[in-house]
Write a protein that holds these residues in place. Structure first.
Motif, PDB file in Angstrom:
ATOM      1  N   LEU A 275      25.665  38.158  45.488  1.00  0.00           N
ATOM      2  CA  LEU A 275      25.021  37.879  44.198  1.00  0.00           C
ATOM      3  C   LEU A 275      25.168  39.057  43.236  1.00  0.00           C
ATOM      4  O   LEU A 275      25.358  38.862  42.029  1.00  0.00           O
TER       5      LEU A 275
ATOM      6  N   GLY B 210      33.562  37.480  41.246  1.00  0.00           N
ATOM      7  CA  GLY B 210      32.258  37.831  41.815  1.00  0.00           C
ATOM      8  C   GLY B 210      32.270  37.838  43.324  1.00  0.00           C
ATOM      9  O   GLY B 210      31.661  38.712  43.963  1.00  0.00           O
ATOM     10  N   ILE B 211      32.976  36.883  43.918  1.00  0.00           N
ATOM     11  CA  ILE B 211      33.082  36.853  45.384  1.00  0.00           C
ATOM     12  C   ILE B 211      33.878  38.052  45.881  1.00  0.00           C
ATOM     13  O   ILE B 211      33.500  38.698  46.863  1.00  0.00           O
TER      14      ILE B 211
ATOM     15  N   TRP C  17      29.891  38.938  35.871  1.00  0.00           N
ATOM     16  CA  TRP C  17      29.340  38.268  34.687  1.00  0.00           C
ATOM     17  C   TRP C  17      29.117  39.291  33.567  1.00  0.00           C
ATOM     18  O   TRP C  17      29.465  39.041  32.413  1.00  0.00           O
TER      19      TRP C  17
ATOM     20  N   ILE D 126      28.655  38.849  41.806  1.00  0.00           N
ATOM     21  CA  ILE D 126      28.753  37.827  40.760  1.00  0.00           C
ATOM     22  C   ILE D 126      28.093  38.314  39.477  1.00  0.00           C
ATOM     23  O   ILE D 126      28.640  38.147  38.385  1.00  0.00           O
TER      24      ILE D 126
ATOM     25  N   LEU E  59      35.196  33.923  37.047  1.00  0.00           N
ATOM     26  CA  LEU E  59      33.947  34.673  37.218  1.00  0.00           C
ATOM     27  C   LEU E  59      33.464  34.565  38.656  1.00  0.00           C
ATOM     28  O   LEU E  59      33.140  35.580  39.287  1.00  0.00           O
ATOM     29  N   ILE E  60      33.456  33.345  39.198  1.00  0.00           N
ATOM     30  CA  ILE E  60      33.010  33.142  40.581  1.00  0.00           C
ATOM     31  C   ILE E  60      33.976  33.822  41.555  1.00  0.00           C
ATOM     32  O   ILE E  60      33.541  34.521  42.482  1.00  0.00           O
ATOM     33  N   LEU E  61      35.273  33.637  41.336  1.00  0.00           N
ATOM     34  CA  LEU E  61      36.263  34.262  42.213  1.00  0.00           C
ATOM     35  C   LEU E  61      36.144  35.786  42.178  1.00  0.00           C
ATOM     36  O   LEU E  61      36.085  36.443  43.219  1.00  0.00           O
TER      37      LEU E  61
ATOM     38  N   TYR F 111      39.501  38.867  37.367  1.00  0.00           N
ATOM     39  CA  TYR F 111      38.987  38.080  36.236  1.00  0.00           C
ATOM     40  C   TYR F 111      40.001  37.994  35.102  1.00  0.00           C
ATOM     41  O   TYR F 111      40.637  38.979  34.744  1.00  0.00           O
TER      42      TYR F 111
ATOM     43  N   VAL G 104      34.590  30.527  33.977  1.00  0.00           N
ATOM     44  CA  VAL G 104      33.613  30.435  35.068  1.00  0.00           C
ATOM     45  C   VAL G 104      34.291  30.465  36.435  1.00  0.00           C
ATOM     46  O   VAL G 104      33.793  31.112  37.360  1.00  0.00           O
ATOM     47  N   GLY G 105      35.421  29.801  36.565  1.00  0.00           N
ATOM     48  CA  GLY G 105      36.136  29.819  37.844  1.00  0.00           C
ATOM     49  C   GLY G 105      36.544  31.222  38.248  1.00  0.00           C
ATOM     50  O   GLY G 105      36.346  31.642  39.399  1.00  0.00           O
TER      51      GLY G 105
END
Length: 141
Positions: free
Chosen positions: A62, A13-14, A69, A65, A9-11, A138, A6-7
């Motif tokens: 968004l 995604g940003i 995902w 992200i 994924l967020i990174l 990722y 998840v970490g």
């Protein structure tokens, strides 16, 4: 199958979202800016407000992200790399750009066919580039 990190994924995604927003600035802000101004004028609007532009940037983040995902979800089946990022980006582009633009811009005839085509193809470049950039960050758990 591994768990989604998840970490990362967020990174990722940003990173993807920032890349999407940067390319979008050049596509829709610089290259297609005059066409958007003309199209909005035909609708009786003066253009996009600062608040709307902020919302477009939030949507870009968004979208980034969501793209990472999808990449993380299909990575165990397709393997890590650019090819899988391309597939993930293509899926996200179809759902987030192609279908809405076809429905709201082309079928509803709100904007010219040229603007619809150019912004939709520009969106393809944005999402693919962003997804590949974000996927490079990722890593699995």
């Amino acid at each position: 199958m591994g768990k989604i990190n998840v970490g990362r994924l967020i990174l990722g995604g940003i990173v993807a979202g920032i890349a999407i927003d940067l390319v979008d600035y050049f596509v829709d802000g610089v290259w297609l800016g005059p066409r958007w101004t003309d199209g909005m004028a035909l609708l009786g609007k003066t253009g996009f407000s600062s608040v709307q532009l902020i919302w477009f940037n939030v949507l870009g983040l968004l979208t980034g992200i969501a793209a990472i995902w999808v990449y993380a979800a299909i990575r165990p089946r397709f393997g890590a790399g650019v090819k899988t990022a391309f597939y993930a980006g293509l899926v996200v582009w179809i759902l987030s750009t192609l279908f809405p633009n076809f429905g709201f811009m082309y079928a509803a005839k709100l904007f010219s066919n040229h603007l619809t085509l150019y912004t939709t193809l520009g969106g393809l470049v944005e999402v693919l580039f962003g997804t590949i950039a974000g996927a490079s960050v990722y890593r699995e758990v």
